[in-house]
Motif scaffolding. Structure first.
Motif, PDB file in Angstrom:
ATOM      1  N   THR A 290       0.824  -1.211   0.000  1.00 14.58           N
ATOM      2  CA  THR A 290       0.000   0.000   0.000  1.00 14.58           C
ATOM      3  C   THR A 290       0.856   1.258   0.000  1.00 14.58           C
ATOM      4  O   THR A 290       0.505   2.259  -0.644  1.00 14.58           O
ATOM      5  N   VAL A 291       1.986   1.242   0.703  1.00 14.96           N
ATOM      6  CA  VAL A 291       2.892   2.395   0.696  1.00 14.96           C
ATOM      7  C   VAL A 291       3.451   2.623  -0.709  1.00 14.96           C
ATOM      8  O   VAL A 291       3.563   3.772  -1.165  1.00 14.96           O
ATOM      9  N   GLN A 292       3.794   1.561  -1.409  1.00 18.96           N
ATOM     10  CA  GLN A 292       4.260   1.695  -2.790  1.00 18.96           C
ATOM     11  C   GLN A 292       3.168   2.302  -3.675  1.00 18.96           C
ATOM     12  O   GLN A 292       3.434   3.207  -4.477  1.00 18.96           O
ATOM     13  N   LEU A 293       1.944   1.794  -3.532  1.00 20.25           N
ATOM     14  CA  LEU A 293       0.827   2.323  -4.310  1.00 20.25           C
ATOM     15  C   LEU A 293       0.574   3.787  -3.969  1.00 20.25           C
ATOM     16  O   LEU A 293       0.334   4.616  -4.866  1.00 20.25           O
ATOM     17  N   THR A 294       0.654   4.121  -2.686  1.00 19.75           N
ATOM     18  CA  THR A 294       0.438   5.502  -2.257  1.00 19.75           C
ATOM     19  C   THR A 294       1.509   6.429  -2.813  1.00 19.75           C
ATOM     20  O   THR A 294       1.211   7.542  -3.254  1.00 19.75           O
ATOM     21  N   ALA A 295       2.763   5.974  -2.801  1.00 18.16           N
ATOM     22  CA  ALA A 295       3.858   6.816  -3.307  1.00 18.16           C
ATOM     23  C   ALA A 295       3.678   7.119  -4.790  1.00 18.16           C
ATOM     24  O   ALA A 295       3.815   8.279  -5.222  1.00 18.16           O
ATOM     25  N   VAL A 296       3.352   6.094  -5.577  1.00 18.31           N
ATOM     26  CA  VAL A 296       3.145   6.314  -7.012  1.00 18.31           C
ATOM     27  C   VAL A 296       1.924   7.207  -7.238  1.00 18.31           C
ATOM     28  O   VAL A 296       1.943   8.116  -8.087  1.00 18.31           O
ATOM     29  N   ALA A 297       0.853   6.982  -6.471  1.00 16.90           N
ATOM     30  CA  ALA A 297      -0.356   7.804  -6.618  1.00 16.90           C
ATOM     31  C   ALA A 297      -0.081   9.260  -6.267  1.00 16.90           C
ATOM     32  O   ALA A 297      -0.564  10.176  -6.949  1.00 16.90           O
ATOM     33  N   MET A 298       0.718   9.510  -5.222  1.00 14.37           N
ATOM     34  CA  MET A 298       1.011  10.889  -4.837  1.00 14.37           C
ATOM     35  C   MET A 298       1.879  11.586  -5.871  1.00 14.37           C
ATOM     36  O   MET A 298       1.723  12.788  -6.114  1.00 14.37           O
TER      37      MET A 298
ATOM     38  N   GLN B 203      -4.917  13.912   1.767  1.00 15.78           N
ATOM     39  CA  GLN B 203      -4.955  12.955   0.668  1.00 15.78           C
ATOM     40  C   GLN B 203      -3.992  11.798   0.896  1.00 15.78           C
ATOM     41  O   GLN B 203      -4.299  10.649   0.540  1.00 15.78           O
ATOM     42  N   VAL B 204      -2.829  12.062   1.494  1.00 11.97           N
ATOM     43  CA  VAL B 204      -1.901  10.974   1.796  1.00 11.97           C
ATOM     44  C   VAL B 204      -2.543  10.001   2.784  1.00 11.97           C
ATOM     45  O   VAL B 204      -2.447   8.780   2.642  1.00 11.97           O
ATOM     46  N   GLY B 205      -3.232  10.553   3.799  1.00  9.68           N
ATOM     47  CA  GLY B 205      -3.938   9.691   4.730  1.00  9.68           C
ATOM     48  C   GLY B 205      -5.024   8.877   4.060  1.00  9.68           C
ATOM     49  O   GLY B 205      -5.199   7.683   4.354  1.00  9.68           O
ATOM     50  N   TYR B 206      -5.728   9.502   3.133  1.00  8.97           N
ATOM     51  CA  TYR B 206      -6.778   8.786   2.388  1.00  8.97           C
ATOM     52  C   TYR B 206      -6.175   7.663   1.543  1.00  8.97           C
ATOM     53  O   TYR B 206      -6.699   6.543   1.522  1.00  8.97           O
ATOM     54  N   LEU B 207      -5.082   7.936   0.884  1.00  5.23           N
ATOM     55  CA  LEU B 207      -4.457   6.918   0.045  1.00  5.23           C
ATOM     56  C   LEU B 207      -3.861   5.790   0.874  1.00  5.23           C
ATOM     57  O   LEU B 207      -3.921   4.623   0.489  1.00  5.23           O
ATOM     58  N   LEU B 208      -3.284   6.124   2.037  1.00  6.08           N
ATOM     59  CA  LEU B 208      -2.732   5.090   2.902  1.00  6.08           C
ATOM     60  C   LEU B 208      -3.830   4.186   3.448  1.00  6.08           C
ATOM     61  O   LEU B 208      -3.611   3.004   3.698  1.00  6.08           O
ATOM     62  N   GLY B 209      -5.011   4.781   3.658  1.00  4.95           N
ATOM     63  CA  GLY B 209      -6.131   3.979   4.109  1.00  4.95           C
ATOM     64  C   GLY B 209      -6.504   2.907   3.119  1.00  4.95           C
ATOM     65  O   GLY B 209      -7.126   1.898   3.475  1.00  4.95           O
TER      66      GLY B 209
END
Length: 315
Positions: free
Chosen positions: A98-106, A246-252
Motif C-alpha cells: 500500500t505504501v508503494q501504491l500511495t507513493a506512485v499515486a502521490m 490525501q496521503v492519509g486517504y491513500l494510505l487507508g
C-alpha cells in the motif's frame, strides 16, 4: 525545530489513544460472532463456548482492552482468528504494498495538480483555465472504482498497455513493477489531483493579487521567477493541508480499487478480514492506518514551519 516536532508528536499521543479506544469499542459491539465465523455454522454450542473461552471473549471488555493495548505497545497485534497467522506479518506485507501504491499515486497527484492549478491561476479565464476546471470537476465527480473499470476495459484489455490486475514486486524489475502499479494508482489519484488542483488555483489567485507581487513585477523581475519564487511559495500553506489529508486517504487504501485490480494491499486485507469477522486483523489494520494518518499530519505541520518559520516563533 526539533522541539517543535517533538511537541507535535507528544500532542498526537492522546489522539492515538482515543483512536485505540474507539476501534476496540466499535468492534466489540459490532454484529456477528468471531467464534462462529472461525468454526462455521455446523459448530456445536459446546465447541463455540470452548473457542470463546480460548479467545477470552467471555471476559469484560475493559480487561481485554488493557491486555490488547499492552500487546500493541510491544508491537504484537495478535493472531488471526481465521488463518492463525501473525497479524503483524499480514499487516507488514500489505502495508509495504500500500505504501508503494500511495507513493506512485502521490507522484501522479502532484504532477497533475500543481501544473494545472498554477497554469489555471496565471491564465485566468483563458481556454487553459476552462479546461483545467472541467478536468477538476470530472475528476471529483467520477468514482474511483468506475475509473478503474474504464482503465481495465480500454487501456489494459483494449490497448494492452498495462496489466489488468495483479501486483509485481520490484525484485522482478522496475518496469513491470511500475506497470502493475500505474493503473491502480491513477484510479485513486484522480479525485485527490482534482481537489488539489482547485486548491492550488484558489491559493495562487489570492497570492497573485497581493501588493508584493505587483512590486516584484514593477521591479522588472521575470514573470517565471515571480510565479515560482514569490507566488508559489506563499500559496503552499492551504495545498499542504490538502496533501496531508490525501496521503492519509491513500494510505487507508481504496478498498474497491484494490479488489478490482486484485491488489494485496491494506484495503483488500481490511475488506477480507471484515467479511470473515477476523477482528484481530481489522483492529490491527485500522490502528496502523490511523497512526499513519496522524504521523502524516505531524509531518505536514513540520513542513509548515519550513515554509513559514513565523509559525514556529508563534508557538
Amino acid at each position: 525545530m526539533a522541539r517543535f516536532f517533538a511537541r507535535r508528536l507528544i500532542f498526537s499521543l492522546p489522539v492515538l489513544f482515543g483512536v485505540t479506544v474507539l476501534i476496540y469499542v466499535l468492534l466489540w459491539f459490532a454484529p456477528g460472532d468471531p467464534a462462529l465465523s472461525s468454526l462455521g455454522i455446523y459448530a456445536t454450542p459446546e465447541q463455540l463456548q470452548t473457542l470463546r473461552e480460548q479467545l477470552d471473549l467471555d471476559k469484560p471488555i475493559y480487561v481485554l482492552y488493557v491486555r490488547w493495548l499492552g500487546q500493541i505497545v510491544r508491537g504484537d497485534f495478535g493472531i488471526s482468528m481465521i488463518t492463525k497467522e501473525n497479524v503483524s506479518t499480514l499487516i507488514g506485507h500489505s502495508l509495504s504494498i500500500t505504501v508503494q501504491l500511495t507513493a506512485v499515486a502521490m507522484v501522479i497527484v502532484l504532477l497533475i495538480a500543481f501544473p494545472t492549478g498554477i497554469i489555471s491561476a496565471v491564465k485566468r479565464n483563458s481556454i487553459s483555465d476552462a479546461l483545467s476546471r472541467i478536468f477538476s470537476l470530472l475528476g471529483i465527480s467520477m468514482p474511483n472504482f468506475w475509473l478503474a473499470l474504464l482503465f481495465i476495459t480500454f487501456i489494459a484489455v483494449g490497448l494492452r498497455w498495462f496489466p489488468p490486475g495483479g501486483y509485481v514486486s520490484p525484485e522482478q524489475g522496475i518496469g513491470p513493477w511500475l506497470r502493475s502499479l500505474f493503473l491502480p494508482a491513477l484510479s485513486i489519484a484522480a479525485a485527490p489531483a482534482s481537489s488539489l488542483s482547485r486548491m492550488v488555483r484558489a491559493s495562487m489567485l489570492d497570492v497573485l493579487s497581493k501588493d508584493y507581487i505587483r512590486t516584484a513585477r514593477a521591479k522588472g523581475q521575470r514573470e517565471r521567477w515571480v510565479i515560482i519564487r514569490h507566488a508559489l511559495r506563499n500559496s503552499l500553506m492551504a495545498p499542504m493541508t490538502i496533501i496531508g489529508m490525501q496521503v492519509g486517504y491513500l494510505l487507508g487504501g481504496a478498498i474497491i480499487v484494490e479488489v478490482i485490480f486484485f491488489f494485496p494491499g491494506m484495503g483488500r486485507l481490511l475488506l477480507e478480514a471484515g467479511i470473515d469477522q477476523d477482528y484481530s486483523v481489522v483492529q490491527g489494520v485500522a490502528l496502523v492506518t490511523s497512526a499513519a494518518f496522524i504521523l502524516v499530519n505531524v509531518l505536514i505541520d513540520f513542513l509548515y514551519v519550513i515554509i513559514d518559520p513565523r509559525i514556529r516563533d508563534s508557538q
